[in-house]
Design an enzyme around this catalytic site. Sequence first.
Site, PDB file in Angstrom:
ATOM      1  N   LYS A   1       4.356 -15.162  -0.386  1.00 46.78           N
ATOM      2  CA  LYS A   1       4.844 -15.432  -1.746  1.00 46.78           C
ATOM      3  C   LYS A   1       6.380 -15.421  -1.686  1.00 46.78           C
ATOM      4  O   LYS A   1       7.052 -14.743  -2.475  1.00 46.78           O
ATOM      5  CB  LYS A   1       4.289 -14.350  -2.697  1.00 46.78           C
ATOM      6  CG  LYS A   1       4.523 -14.606  -4.154  1.00 46.78           C
ATOM      7  CD  LYS A   1       3.649 -15.696  -4.741  1.00 46.78           C
ATOM      8  CE  LYS A   1       4.002 -15.924  -6.193  1.00 46.78           C
ATOM      9  NZ  LYS A   1       3.406 -17.172  -6.725  1.00 46.78           N
TER      10      LYS A   1
ATOM     11  N   TYR B   1       0.858  -1.185   0.000  1.00 45.95           N
ATOM     12  CA  TYR B   1       0.000   0.000   0.000  1.00 45.95           C
ATOM     13  C   TYR B   1       0.894   1.235   0.000  1.00 45.95           C
ATOM     14  O   TYR B   1       1.216   1.800   1.040  1.00 45.95           O
ATOM     15  CB  TYR B   1      -0.990  -0.070   1.175  1.00 45.95           C
ATOM     16  CG  TYR B   1      -2.066  -1.073   0.841  1.00 45.95           C
ATOM     17  CD1 TYR B   1      -1.751  -2.435   0.803  1.00 45.95           C
ATOM     18  CD2 TYR B   1      -3.338  -0.677   0.454  1.00 45.95           C
ATOM     19  CE1 TYR B   1      -2.688  -3.372   0.411  1.00 45.95           C
ATOM     20  CE2 TYR B   1      -4.276  -1.610   0.068  1.00 45.95           C
ATOM     21  CZ  TYR B   1      -3.956  -2.955   0.054  1.00 45.95           C
ATOM     22  OH  TYR B   1      -4.880  -3.882  -0.357  1.00 45.95           O
TER      23      TYR B   1
ATOM     24  N   ASP C   1      -5.849  -8.442   2.342  1.00 51.18           N
ATOM     25  CA  ASP C   1      -7.006  -7.677   1.865  1.00 51.18           C
ATOM     26  C   ASP C   1      -7.788  -8.499   0.835  1.00 51.18           C
ATOM     27  O   ASP C   1      -9.008  -8.658   0.916  1.00 51.18           O
ATOM     28  CB  ASP C   1      -6.489  -6.367   1.237  1.00 51.18           C
ATOM     29  CG  ASP C   1      -7.599  -5.354   0.992  1.00 51.18           C
ATOM     30  OD1 ASP C   1      -8.730  -5.586   1.455  1.00 51.18           O
ATOM     31  OD2 ASP C   1      -7.325  -4.329   0.346  1.00 51.18           O
TER      32      ASP C   1
ATOM     33  N   ASP D   1      -0.999 -17.777  -3.984  1.00 53.04           N
ATOM     34  CA  ASP D   1      -1.784 -18.182  -5.157  1.00 53.04           C
ATOM     35  C   ASP D   1      -2.480 -19.520  -4.901  1.00 53.04           C
ATOM     36  O   ASP D   1      -3.681 -19.667  -5.146  1.00 53.04           O
ATOM     37  CB  ASP D   1      -0.921 -18.222  -6.435  1.00 53.04           C
ATOM     38  CG  ASP D   1       0.494 -18.723  -6.198  1.00 53.04           C
ATOM     39  OD1 ASP D   1       0.876 -18.917  -5.029  1.00 53.04           O
ATOM     40  OD2 ASP D   1       1.224 -18.942  -7.183  1.00 53.04           O
TER      41      ASP D   1
ATOM     42  N   ASP E   1     -11.593 -10.707   1.329  1.00 52.11           N
ATOM     43  CA  ASP E   1     -12.802 -10.507   0.518  1.00 52.11           C
ATOM     44  C   ASP E   1     -13.287 -11.863   0.003  1.00 52.11           C
ATOM     45  O   ASP E   1     -14.490 -12.140  -0.029  1.00 52.11           O
ATOM     46  CB  ASP E   1     -12.533  -9.583  -0.684  1.00 52.11           C
ATOM     47  CG  ASP E   1     -12.852  -8.119  -0.371  1.00 52.11           C
ATOM     48  OD1 ASP E   1     -12.733  -7.736   0.811  1.00 52.11           O
ATOM     49  OD2 ASP E   1     -13.207  -7.366  -1.298  1.00 52.11           O
TER      50      ASP E   1
HETATM   51  P1  NAD Z   1     -17.205  -2.966  -2.959  1.00 54.82           P
HETATM   52  O1  NAD Z   1     -16.572  -3.774  -1.876  1.00 54.82           O
HETATM   53  O2  NAD Z   1     -17.821  -1.685  -2.564  1.00 54.82           O
HETATM   54  O3  NAD Z   1     -18.317  -3.877  -3.693  1.00 54.82           O
HETATM   55  C1  NAD Z   1     -17.994  -5.120  -4.312  1.00 54.82           C
HETATM   56  C2  NAD Z   1     -19.300  -5.916  -4.560  1.00 54.82           C
HETATM   57  O4  NAD Z   1     -19.800  -6.399  -3.294  1.00 54.82           O
HETATM   58  C3  NAD Z   1     -20.402  -5.063  -5.162  1.00 54.82           C
HETATM   59  O5  NAD Z   1     -21.137  -5.841  -6.058  1.00 54.82           O
HETATM   60  C4  NAD Z   1     -21.275  -4.678  -3.983  1.00 54.82           C
HETATM   61  O6  NAD Z   1     -22.611  -4.421  -4.316  1.00 54.82           O
HETATM   62  C5  NAD Z   1     -21.122  -5.896  -3.072  1.00 54.82           C
HETATM   63  N1  NAD Z   1     -21.243  -5.518  -1.660  1.00 54.82           N
HETATM   64  C6  NAD Z   1     -20.349  -4.784  -0.941  1.00 54.82           C
HETATM   65  N2  NAD Z   1     -20.815  -4.572   0.289  1.00 54.82           N
HETATM   66  C7  NAD Z   1     -22.029  -5.166   0.361  1.00 54.82           C
HETATM   67  C8  NAD Z   1     -23.014  -5.268   1.382  1.00 54.82           C
HETATM   68  N3  NAD Z   1     -22.846  -4.734   2.603  1.00 54.82           N
HETATM   69  N4  NAD Z   1     -24.152  -5.952   1.105  1.00 54.82           N
HETATM   70  C9  NAD Z   1     -24.345  -6.518  -0.088  1.00 54.82           C
HETATM   71  N5  NAD Z   1     -23.442  -6.447  -1.106  1.00 54.82           N
HETATM   72  C10 NAD Z   1     -22.296  -5.778  -0.878  1.00 54.82           C
HETATM   73  O7  NAD Z   1     -16.087  -2.754  -4.073  1.00 54.82           O
HETATM   74  P2  NAD Z   1     -16.033  -1.680  -5.274  1.00 54.82           P
HETATM   75  O8  NAD Z   1     -17.387  -1.521  -5.882  1.00 54.82           O
HETATM   76  O9  NAD Z   1     -14.917  -2.118  -6.106  1.00 54.82           O
HETATM   77  O10 NAD Z   1     -15.594  -0.331  -4.568  1.00 54.82           O
HETATM   78  C11 NAD Z   1     -16.473   0.784  -4.373  1.00 54.82           C
HETATM   79  C12 NAD Z   1     -15.720   1.911  -3.693  1.00 54.82           C
HETATM   80  O11 NAD Z   1     -15.357   1.507  -2.370  1.00 54.82           O
HETATM   81  C13 NAD Z   1     -14.423   2.333  -4.387  1.00 54.82           C
HETATM   82  O12 NAD Z   1     -14.306   3.729  -4.328  1.00 54.82           O
HETATM   83  C14 NAD Z   1     -13.342   1.686  -3.542  1.00 54.82           C
HETATM   84  O13 NAD Z   1     -12.121   2.367  -3.623  1.00 54.82           O
HETATM   85  C15 NAD Z   1     -13.972   1.788  -2.171  1.00 54.82           C
HETATM   86  N6  NAD Z   1     -13.466   0.879  -1.127  1.00 54.82           N
HETATM   87  C16 NAD Z   1     -13.481   1.373   0.139  1.00 54.82           C
HETATM   88  C17 NAD Z   1     -13.108   0.557   1.175  1.00 54.82           C
HETATM   89  C18 NAD Z   1     -13.180   1.123   2.559  1.00 54.82           C
HETATM   90  O14 NAD Z   1     -13.727   2.190   2.781  1.00 54.82           O
HETATM   91  N7  NAD Z   1     -12.649   0.418   3.530  1.00 54.82           N
HETATM   92  C19 NAD Z   1     -12.729  -0.777   0.938  1.00 54.82           C
HETATM   93  C20 NAD Z   1     -12.760  -1.254  -0.367  1.00 54.82           C
HETATM   94  C21 NAD Z   1     -13.134  -0.420  -1.415  1.00 54.82           C
END
Ligand code: NAD
Length: 351
Positions: free
Chosen positions: A181, A128, A238, A214, A242
């Site tokens: 890795k 990061y 991270d 991997d 997920d």
């Molecule tokens: P995301 O994690 O927001 O979503 C990924 C997928 O998971 C989407 O389809 C979403 O609808 C689903 N999802 C996420 N949370 C959910 C919930 N509580 N209930 C049901 N479905 C859920 O990833 P993204 O769309 O790639 O990122 C969106 C924004 O969030 C970007 O700006 C990214 O940089 C940011 N982000 C922030 C954090 C944080 O604040 N800690 C972490 C990761 C990404």
Amino acid sequence: MHIVVLPGDGIGPEITAATSGVLRTASERFQLDLRLEEHAVGHASLEQFGATVRPGLLDIVRGADGLILGPTATFDFKDEARGEINPSRYFRKNLDLYANIRPARTYGGGRFGAFDLVVVRENTEGFYADRNMEEGHGELRVTPDVVVSLRRITRTCCERIAHAACRLAMKRQKHLTIVHKANVLKMGDGMFLDICREVARGYPALEVDDVLVDAMMAHAVRNPARFDVIVATNMFGDILSDLTAELSGSLGLGGSLNVGDGHAMAQAAHGSAPDIAGRDVANPASLILSTALLLAWHGERSGEIRYETAARAIEQAVARAIAEGQATPDIGGRLGTIAMGAAVAGMLRSE
Ligand code: NAD
């Protein structure tokens, strides 16, 4: 207990509102005397104060007993000179929240079999690049077509995350898996692996193994039940967490706690999910479970058992709500975000 609540962007305000409702019920039920103090962060703060994290907020957070940070639209925040700070990075770095604890467990069955594991992710360095330097930025544009991104691995950070993972494994099934890795990143991940093994030797009751990152993706999908506590560097942890959250049913179940020696921040593992924002369909369990971890952390630290009791009760209420189908569509239910929060609160009340 004084908790600062920062709702964030996208689905952040919805899941934070649901979580605050559960917390208020827990406060009444277990005499927690919770004081929730809400402030803007992310786009709302940028509009109001000209910065995604306004000056002075860090001091307020430092003075509180805990922080709840809703997901923020970090991808939108590109220029710190214009106040576009990544709030997540900002609090992790400034409060030195070096351990990111990300549990993942199934609630009855699950497409990949039942499992219960925790990813312990190093939270302050690694790949990061935005948090790796004392001054300046760890990504450099060498020519218009060449970018170098720096990954930092230090002995101190490896040691402290290894201890955090070992301590947690000692409280669970006493099985630690080191994910790395080291076959390619021979120095950085080689040092991480060596230090994790060395630290784990100080916990002789632990069973310790290691898996290449991997291959870990295949093992996690094939048989997630074989894992208990998994320790990884920042980016690998991270990504892996997920995956494990989704394997457990939904990314919306991914709770997480960012912990340092003096502070802790509850934060869902996922992002601001703009694709479902404002539709009352986001699963609030991620943030509700994260705040349960925060209460447990506070209870352990202060020696006040009622916070840990409340944390267990919240986790059980979430499990019951899911088992009874009182949940959001991502895990097969029909409730909205707020209604699922209310269902969890109702179960807490009736326990
Ligand atoms: P995301 O994690 O927001 O979503 C990924 C997928 O998971 C989407 O389809 C979403 O609808 C689903 N999802 C996420 N949370 C959910 C919930 N509580 N209930 C049901 N479905 C859920 O990833 P993204 O769309 O790639 O990122 C969106 C924004 O969030 C970007 O700006 C990214 O940089 C940011 N982000 C922030 C954090 C944080 O604040 N800690 C972490 C990761 C990404």
